[in-house]
Write an enzyme that holds these catalytic residues in place. Structure first.
Site, PDB file in Angstrom:
ATOM      1  N   ASP A 135       0.820  -1.211   0.000  1.00  0.00           N
ATOM      2  CA  ASP A 135       0.000   0.000   0.000  1.00  0.00           C
ATOM      3  C   ASP A 135       0.855   1.262   0.000  1.00  0.00           C
ATOM      4  O   ASP A 135       1.928   1.298   0.609  1.00  0.00           O
ATOM      5  CB  ASP A 135      -0.904  -0.014   1.235  1.00  0.00           C
ATOM      6  CG  ASP A 135      -2.029   0.994   1.145  1.00  0.00           C
ATOM      7  OD1 ASP A 135      -2.373   1.402   0.015  1.00  0.00           O
ATOM      8  OD2 ASP A 135      -2.570   1.378   2.195  1.00  0.00           O
ATOM      9  N   ASN A 165     -10.561  -2.745  -6.864  1.00  0.00           N
ATOM     10  CA  ASN A 165      -9.767  -1.799  -7.648  1.00  0.00           C
ATOM     11  C   ASN A 165     -10.383  -1.486  -9.009  1.00  0.00           C
ATOM     12  O   ASN A 165      -9.974  -0.516  -9.665  1.00  0.00           O
ATOM     13  CB  ASN A 165      -8.342  -2.313  -7.844  1.00  0.00           C
ATOM     14  CG  ASN A 165      -7.497  -2.236  -6.586  1.00  0.00           C
ATOM     15  OD1 ASN A 165      -6.508  -2.951  -6.430  1.00  0.00           O
ATOM     16  ND2 ASN A 165      -7.871  -1.368  -5.651  1.00  0.00           N
TER      17      ASN A 165
END
Length: 296
Positions: free
Chosen positions: A76, A124
Site C-alpha cells: 500500500d 480496484n
C-alpha cells in the site's frame, strides 16, 4: 517433505550466510525498469543466490521454527508516494516493482517459504479507467519481465484470483510463469490479482452448494477442511505474518480465510520506500508475539 522438516527443525537457522562483499546488489533505482544484476549460477543443483541489498546487510538470525512460514503483504501507498512528489499515480506503481523483487530476495535470505502479495483487488475496478488499464497491463509486463530472474533463484510463481473480468493476456503470462517455475521449491510467491477475500469465500460456497444439489456431499457433513479445498488455491497454508505498509491498519478484504490467526504488523513506510530490511524487521516483531490460537 523431509527437506522442509529439516529446514525448519528447532534450533536450526535457515538464513543465508552474509554474501561476499563483491556479490551483486539490488536494487539500483536510478533507472526504470530497475535492472536485475547478473548473478552467478547455482552449483550442485542449487538455485542462484539472490543479489544482496545495496546496503549489504544480511538477514537477522532467527531459529527455523520461529520464522513465519507464510507472509502476506498489502503493498500500500504507491499513489500517495507519487502524489507527494507531484507525479501521476502510475509512477508510484512503477517504483513498487523493484520493491516487490527486493522483498522476494529478502524473503529467500531469511527463510520464508510462502509469500503472498496483494497486487490488484476486486474493488480496484472502481478506480479510473486509465489506472485500471495501466495496472492490468503493468501486472502483465512485470510477470513477463521478471519471471526469468525469479526462476533462476528457485521461486515458484502462481496467480491467485477470480477469472471474471480478469484480462486473458494477464492470465496467459501467469500461466507461462507457473509452468516455468512449477518445480521450484525455494519459495512460492502467490500474486493476488483480481482477488477479494469475500469473493473467494462466496465462490467456494457456490461450488459446495452445487455439490450438495448434485448429491455429491451432505450439507451437514461440510467441514472447514472441505470448504478450504474449494478456495482459489487450496494448498496455500494459513498466514503467519500479515504486513501492511503505508500506516493504514486494516485487512482490506485480503486473505480473510487464510489470515484468521495471522499476526498483523503495520508499518508506516509507503510501498515504494520499503525494502527487505523492513520485511526482516516485521519478522523480528513477529518472533516477539505470543501466538495462542484460542488457547489460554
Amino acid at each position: 517433505m523431509a527437506t522442509e522438516r529439516n529446514r525448519r527443525r528447532k534450533g536450526s537457522y535457515p538464513q543465508l550466510p552474509p554474501a561476499p562483499d563483491d556479490y551483486p546488489t539490488f536494487p539500483d533505482k536510478s533507472t526504470w525498469p530497475v535492472v536485475f544484476p547478473e548473478i552467478p549460477a547455482g552449483t550442485n543443483g542449487r538455485f542462484a543466490r539472490p543479489p544482496q541489498h545495496t546496503s549489504k546487510e544480511a538477514a537477522p538470525q532467527i531459529p527455523a521454527d520461529q520464522v513465519p512460514q507464510h507472509v502476506a503483504v498489502v503493498m500500500d501507498g504507491n499513489g500517495r508516494w507519487a502524489t507527494q512528489r507531484g507525479l501521476g499515480r502510475t509512477e508510484g506503481h512503477k517504483m513498487g516493482e523493484a520493491v516487490l523483487i527486493d522483498i522476494t530476495c529478502g524473503a529467500i535470505e531469511i527463510g520464508i517459504k510462502h509469500l503472498t502479495v496483494y497486487a490488484f483487488s476486486t474493488e480496484n475496478w472502481k478506480r479510473s479507467t486509465e489506472e485500471v488499464r495501466f495496472l492490468m497491463g503493468f501486472n502483465r509486463e512485470v510477470v513477463r519481465r521478471r519471471r526469468e530472474n525469479l526462476n533462476d533463484m528457485g521461486v515458484r510463481m502462481r496467480w491467485v484470483g477470480s477469472r471474471p473480468r480478469m484480462w486473458s493476456s494477464v492470465i496467459k503470462e501467469f500461466d507461462i510463469a507457473e509452468q516455468m517455475t512449477v518445480d521450484n521449491d525455494v519459495i512460492t510467491i502467490n500474486y493476488c490479482v483480481n482477488y477479494g477475500g469475500r469473493t473467494e469465500i462466496v465462490e467456494a460456497a457456490r461450488e459446495l452448494a452445487q455439490e450438495a444439489v448434485d448429491g455429491k456431499i451432505k450439507p451437514n457433513r461440510i467441514s472447514e477442511a472441505q470448504f478450504a479445498k474449494h478456495l482459489h488455491r487450496s494448498d496455500i497454508p494459513d498466514v503467519d505474518l500479515f504486513i501492511r505498509t503505508s500506516g493504514e491498519q486494516r485487512a482490506s478484504n485480503f486473505l480473510l480465510w487464510q489470515a484468521a490467526y495471522a499476526e498483523y504488523v503495520f508499518q508506516d513506510k509507503l510501498w515504494p520506500d520499503y525494502d527487505r530490511r523492513d520485511l526482516w524487521a516485521a519478522c523480528e516483531e513477529y518472533v516477539q508475539r505470543n501466538r495462542r490460537f484460542g488457547r489460554a
